[in-house]
Design a protein around this motif. Structure first.
Motif, PDB file in Angstrom:
ATOM      1  N   ILE A 265       0.823  -1.211   0.000  1.00 38.12           N
ATOM      2  CA  ILE A 265       0.000   0.000   0.000  1.00 38.12           C
ATOM      3  C   ILE A 265       0.858   1.263   0.000  1.00 38.12           C
ATOM      4  CG2 ILE A 265      -1.728   1.307   1.314  1.00 38.12           C
ATOM      5  CD1 ILE A 265      -3.131  -1.323   1.862  1.00 38.12           C
ATOM      6  N   PRO A 266       1.883   1.363   0.881  1.00 41.09           N
ATOM      7  CA  PRO A 266       2.725   2.565   0.799  1.00 41.09           C
ATOM      8  C   PRO A 266       3.428   2.701  -0.553  1.00 41.09           C
ATOM      9  CG  PRO A 266       3.379   1.195   2.677  1.00 41.09           C
ATOM     10  CD  PRO A 266       2.222   0.537   2.037  1.00 41.09           C
ATOM     11  N   LEU A 267       3.853   1.587  -1.133  1.00 41.48           N
ATOM     12  CA  LEU A 267       4.469   1.665  -2.461  1.00 41.48           C
ATOM     13  C   LEU A 267       3.474   2.234  -3.457  1.00 41.48           C
ATOM     14  CD1 LEU A 267       6.634  -1.530  -3.134  1.00 41.48           C
ATOM     15  CD2 LEU A 267       7.357   0.850  -3.143  1.00 41.48           C
ATOM     16  N   GLY A 268       2.247   1.744  -3.403  1.00 45.37           N
ATOM     17  CA  GLY A 268       1.197   2.251  -4.287  1.00 45.37           C
ATOM     18  C   GLY A 268       0.972   3.739  -4.079  1.00 45.37           C
ATOM     19  N   ILE A 269       0.943   4.135  -2.805  1.00 45.51           N
ATOM     20  CA  ILE A 269       0.724   5.553  -2.492  1.00 45.51           C
ATOM     21  C   ILE A 269       1.855   6.397  -3.058  1.00 45.51           C
ATOM     22  CG2 ILE A 269       0.648   7.231  -0.611  1.00 45.51           C
ATOM     23  CD1 ILE A 269      -0.812   5.155   1.059  1.00 45.51           C
ATOM     24  N   LEU A 270       3.096   5.925  -2.881  1.00 45.61           N
ATOM     25  CA  LEU A 270       4.246   6.694  -3.365  1.00 45.61           C
ATOM     26  C   LEU A 270       4.221   6.798  -4.887  1.00 45.61           C
ATOM     27  CD1 LEU A 270       7.119   5.487  -0.996  1.00 45.61           C
ATOM     28  CD2 LEU A 270       5.956   7.699  -1.008  1.00 45.61           C
ATOM     29  N   VAL A 271       3.884   5.698  -5.547  1.00 46.59           N
ATOM     30  CA  VAL A 271       3.805   5.723  -7.011  1.00 46.59           C
ATOM     31  C   VAL A 271       2.749   6.739  -7.447  1.00 46.59           C
ATOM     32  CG1 VAL A 271       3.111   4.398  -9.048  1.00 46.59           C
ATOM     33  CG2 VAL A 271       4.608   3.362  -7.343  1.00 46.59           C
ATOM     34  N   LEU A 272       1.613   6.662  -6.771  1.00 46.96           N
ATOM     35  CA  LEU A 272       0.511   7.573  -7.084  1.00 46.96           C
ATOM     36  C   LEU A 272       0.942   9.028  -6.912  1.00 46.96           C
ATOM     37  CD1 LEU A 272      -2.574   7.130  -7.695  1.00 46.96           C
ATOM     38  CD2 LEU A 272      -2.958   7.690  -5.285  1.00 46.96           C
ATOM     39  N   ALA A 273       1.616   9.288  -5.788  1.00 46.32           N
ATOM     40  CA  ALA A 273       2.025  10.658  -5.491  1.00 46.32           C
ATOM     41  C   ALA A 273       3.034  11.174  -6.510  1.00 46.32           C
ATOM     42  CB  ALA A 273       2.609  10.733  -4.087  1.00 46.32           C
ATOM     43  N   LYS A 274       3.868  10.269  -7.039  1.00 46.76           N
ATOM     44  CA  LYS A 274       4.882  10.697  -8.007  1.00 46.76           C
ATOM     45  C   LYS A 274       4.287  10.832  -9.415  1.00 46.76           C
ATOM     46  CE  LYS A 274       8.219  10.268  -5.024  1.00 46.76           C
ATOM     47  NZ  LYS A 274       8.775  11.443  -4.418  1.00 46.76           N
ATOM     48  N   ALA A 275       3.387   9.901  -9.735  1.00 48.75           N
ATOM     49  CA  ALA A 275       2.936   9.824 -11.119  1.00 48.75           C
ATOM     50  C   ALA A 275       1.938  10.926 -11.457  1.00 48.75           C
ATOM     51  CB  ALA A 275       2.315   8.464 -11.375  1.00 48.75           C
ATOM     52  N   ARG A 276       1.076  11.222 -10.497  1.00 47.74           N
ATOM     53  CA  ARG A 276       0.050  12.216 -10.775  1.00 47.74           C
ATOM     54  C   ARG A 276       0.521  13.602 -10.357  1.00 47.74           C
ATOM     55  NH1 ARG A 276      -5.168  10.598 -11.584  1.00 47.74           N
ATOM     56  NH2 ARG A 276      -5.255   8.492 -12.377  1.00 47.74           N
ATOM     57  N   GLN A 277      -0.033  14.593 -11.010  1.00 48.50           N
ATOM     58  CA  GLN A 277       0.331  15.960 -10.651  1.00 48.50           C
ATOM     59  C   GLN A 277      -0.598  16.460  -9.547  1.00 48.50           C
ATOM     60  OE1 GLN A 277       3.017  17.531 -11.962  1.00 48.50           O
ATOM     61  NE2 GLN A 277       3.441  15.590 -12.975  1.00 48.50           N
ATOM     62  N   PHE A 278      -0.390  15.944  -8.357  1.00 50.24           N
ATOM     63  CA  PHE A 278      -1.207  16.429  -7.246  1.00 50.24           C
ATOM     64  C   PHE A 278      -0.665  17.755  -6.738  1.00 50.24           C
ATOM     65  CE2 PHE A 278      -2.018  11.793  -6.720  1.00 50.24           C
ATOM     66  CZ  PHE A 278      -3.374  11.850  -6.954  1.00 50.24           C
ATOM     67  N   ASN A 279      -1.510  18.496  -6.053  1.00 50.55           N
ATOM     68  CA  ASN A 279      -1.002  19.714  -5.426  1.00 50.55           C
ATOM     69  C   ASN A 279      -0.224  19.353  -4.164  1.00 50.55           C
ATOM     70  OD1 ASN A 279      -2.799  19.229  -3.373  1.00 50.55           O
ATOM     71  ND2 ASN A 279      -4.345  20.641  -4.174  1.00 50.55           N
TER      72      ASN A 279
END
Lengths: 265, 403
Positions: B301-315
């Motif tokens: 889950i943390p790996l998924g979260i980190l990937v998500l945070a890097k891949a998407r342009q979140f604020n």
């Protein structure tokens, strides 16, 4: 030799054996007496054990599986002799019972522990193909992992091949308990230090047998000196096919089993 | 005392499955020994993060540099306590230092620890803080001034030559410090990995797995502390730093996971004598702590979260929230990792025929309460440390104000 000669021989042989033993006992008493007498004037500096020379011995034990009847007298004697707590989870020696069934199932129980899991599990007689008892104790390994890991050197090998624990030095870290592949060690609840079988070292240096060997009614346990050609252990080692526990771990145990089943770990 | 321990073990008899050697009923290395490798892991990990700044010149990580060092110190000071309290005869602990047995891995503890504390961490911190301490001692008053003067060891030289020497010393110490940090925690792994009697522990990969998981937990802890500290101080968070450090965290988790997967596959493929009981251990005893906590919640889950945070342009706020969630999950996962090694390794019989149960004490000396106190202690220490020792260089603090 015909039957008559044989019986005649027997009539002579047994009393002669008895006489010899009496003579030997008398001699032993004499030496013990002189030892004691010799030690007294020397006072503190040289106790009676000074007559004992560790260099001349190398102890081990032989266990003949087929002779053990699982009476547990050895376990009781050991607990009494060595102040082992009576609870059923502190043992310097214990007995395991193996039941091998037709479908190659193995049921093992510690017969000295009466927990839920260790209750008698009745077996259909015809399903059992063999069953036997295995007495267990510290193996007094030649390469003891417990000695290797002890951080303070409280557990050590003596010259005469016994692995001992110095309860005055042990810090109770229990690394030795983790390192022993045989589950032979426990933490003594009173001293809070590691404890295990010491071959009744206090008896052995006086020329006595370990308590468990002394009381065994079937002589399933044989104690002896591997350095002496005349010892019972040397003979046991010569006359039987021997196996030790977990040989692959290269601990080189000095408790030798005759007739050990491959299922025993 | 004896009565209660006897009763406690007596109850456990009912929870055995299969056959165990009778002495094995007692789980000897308790929750305290879980806390110990967890804490030293944080020390090693935090130090290695700090080293990235000095050795590999990762300038973006500068805001976490001092915090990493102080985190390492706070946890290192607490590290020996669980060991000491766990001893059956704690009053004899000094024997490990006075008459160590040279063949014992454990006997090296005192030396490794002392070397790391005195030879590496305190030295590096002193050189790093010397200039600031001199300055602070000049500004402050009363007791605080005396503390700063004492901590600077009464040095007063802030000439350029002296500062250049400080920088050189820090670099040299870091060069020695990295292998020392590896030693500190790799050694803890060796204590377990070298027990040939225990197939769950006995693995040559153990020190390396310990090390990688230490780096993971250390980085995650510093991120956590950095985020909490800036929030408490109402300071702006350096997003470049946060993005960089979480990237390192991501790679560390990947390496850690690969190593553990390798270990698992290797065991399964070799399928030695012990494979049956270890499989039962995982499914019957460690399902929750290994599969759910360590692998799913602590890694996937943390790996998924980190990937998500890097891949998407979140604020920024969204990224902060994702990072924060990930590091907390990772801490949980690494604690579970330590649990699974230490406690897991004692839940199966060395006869490979049965499983035991561990029942944690609540209030006792090896109980939950004391463990929580020990886990909280480094945070208290750190709170004191960051008050005395600023986590940002004084010159850096002044500079933005002027501009």
């Amino acid at each position: 030799m015909n039957k008559r000669d044989f019986l005649k021989g027997m009539i002579l042989f047994f009393p002669a054996g008895g006489l010899l033993e009496m003579a030997a006992n008398a001699a032993a008493k004499e030496t013990a007496a002189t030892d004691a007498a010799g030690a007294q004037p020397a006072a503190k500096g040289a106790p009676a054990a000074s007559a004992y020379n560790g260099d001349k011995h190398y102890y081990g034990m032989g266990i003949e599986i087929d002779k053990c009847i699982g009476c547990s007298r050895c376990v009781e004697a050991c607990k009494a002799e060595n102040d082992v707590p009576q609870e059923p989870f502190y043992f310097r020696t214990w007995i395991e019972r193996y039941v091998i069934t037709k479908d190659h199932g193995v049921i093992v129980e510690s017969i000295n522990v009466k927990g839920k899991a260790a209750k008698e599990t009745p077996q259909e007689d015809r399903d059992v193909i063999r069953t036997f008892f295995v007495p267990k104790l510290c193996n007094h390994c030649i390469h003891p992992p417990c000695v290797q890991v002890c951080p303070v050197g409280a557990t050590f090998s003596t010259k005469d091949g016994v692995v001992l624990v110095d309860s005055e030095r042990c810090v109770g870290c229990r690394y030795c308990i983790q390192a022993c592949p045989y589950g032979a060690r426990y933490l003594h609840p009173k001293t809070r230090t590691a404890d295990k079988c010491n071959f009744c070292y206090h008896r052995v240096v006086k020329g006595l047998l370990p308590a468990c060997v002394e009381v065994c009614p079937t002589q399933a346990r044989i104690f002896g000196d591997l350095k002496s050609k005349a010892s019972r252990l040397t003979r046991f080692y010569r006359m039987n096919k021997i196996h030790v526990l977990k040989p692959a771990l290269n601990t080189e145990p000095k408790v030798y089993y005759a007739g050990l089943d491959g299922e025993v770990r | 005392m004896i009565e209660t321990s006897g009763q406690r073990l007596g109850e456990l008899l009912e929870h055995i499955t299969g056959f165990i050697y009778p002495n094995e009923i007692e789980i000897h290395w308790s929750i305290l020994i879980v806390v110990y490798p967890y804490v030293t892991g944080l020390v090693a990990g935090a130090f290695i993060l700090a080293s990235l700044v000095k050795i590999f010149n990762v300038k973006a990580l500068q805001p976490t540099y001092r915090l990493s060092l102080l985190t390492a110190l706070a946890f290192l000071l607490v590290a020996p306590l669980p060991l000491l309290l766990h001893l059956g005869r704690p009053e004899r602990f000094y024997e490990i230092l006075l008459t160590p047995n040279v063949t014992s891995a454990m006997a090296m503890f005192g030396f490794v620890y002392a070397w790391y504390l005195m030879g590496v961490l305190l030295l590096e911190i002193w050189f790093e803080y010397r200039r600031d301490l001199v300055v602070l001692a000049g500004q402050g008053r009363g007791l605080v001034r005396q503390i700063h003067r004492a901590l600077s060891l009464y040095s007063t030289d802030v000439s350029e030559a002296a500062l250049a020497f400080d920088r050189k010393a820090i670099r040299a110490i870091t060069v020695i410090g990295i292998p020392s940090a590896f030693l500190l925690h790799g050694y803890v792994g060796f204590i377990f990995g070298s027990v040939k009697a225990n197939p769950w522990w006995s693995s040559v990969l153990m020190p390396i797995v310990f090390l990688m998981s230490a780096i993971v937990s250390g980085i995650a802890m510093v991120i956590f502390l950095y985020m909490v500290l800036t929030a408490l101080r109402k300071e702006p968070l350096d997003m470049l730093c946060l993005d960089t450090v979480t990237s390192y965290l991501f790679y560390a988790v990947i390496v850690d996971f690969s190593l553990e997967a390798l270990d698992f596959i290797h065991r399964l493929y070799e399928s030695e004598e012990s494979v049956g009981i270890l499989a039962k251990l995982i499914t019957d005893k460690l399902f929750m702590s290994l599969l759910v906590l360590q692998i799913l919640l602590g890694m996937f889950i943390p790996l998924g979260i980190l990937v998500l945070a890097k891949a998407r342009q979140f604020n920024e706020d969204m990224r902060k929230m994702l990072y924060f969630t990930a590091v907390i999950l990772i801490q949980l996962g690494i604690f579970a990792t330590r649990w699974n090694v230490v406690i897991g390794g004692q839940l199966f019989s060395k006869s490979f025929r049965g499983l035991m149960t561990y029942k944690m004490e609540g209030m006792g000396i090896e109980g939950l309460l004391l463990s929580l106190v020990l886990l909280a202690a480094p945070f208290v220490l750190l709170a004191v440390l960051v008050r005395i020792l600023p986590t940002r260089r004084l010159e850096d603090q002044v500079a933005p104000a002027r501009s």
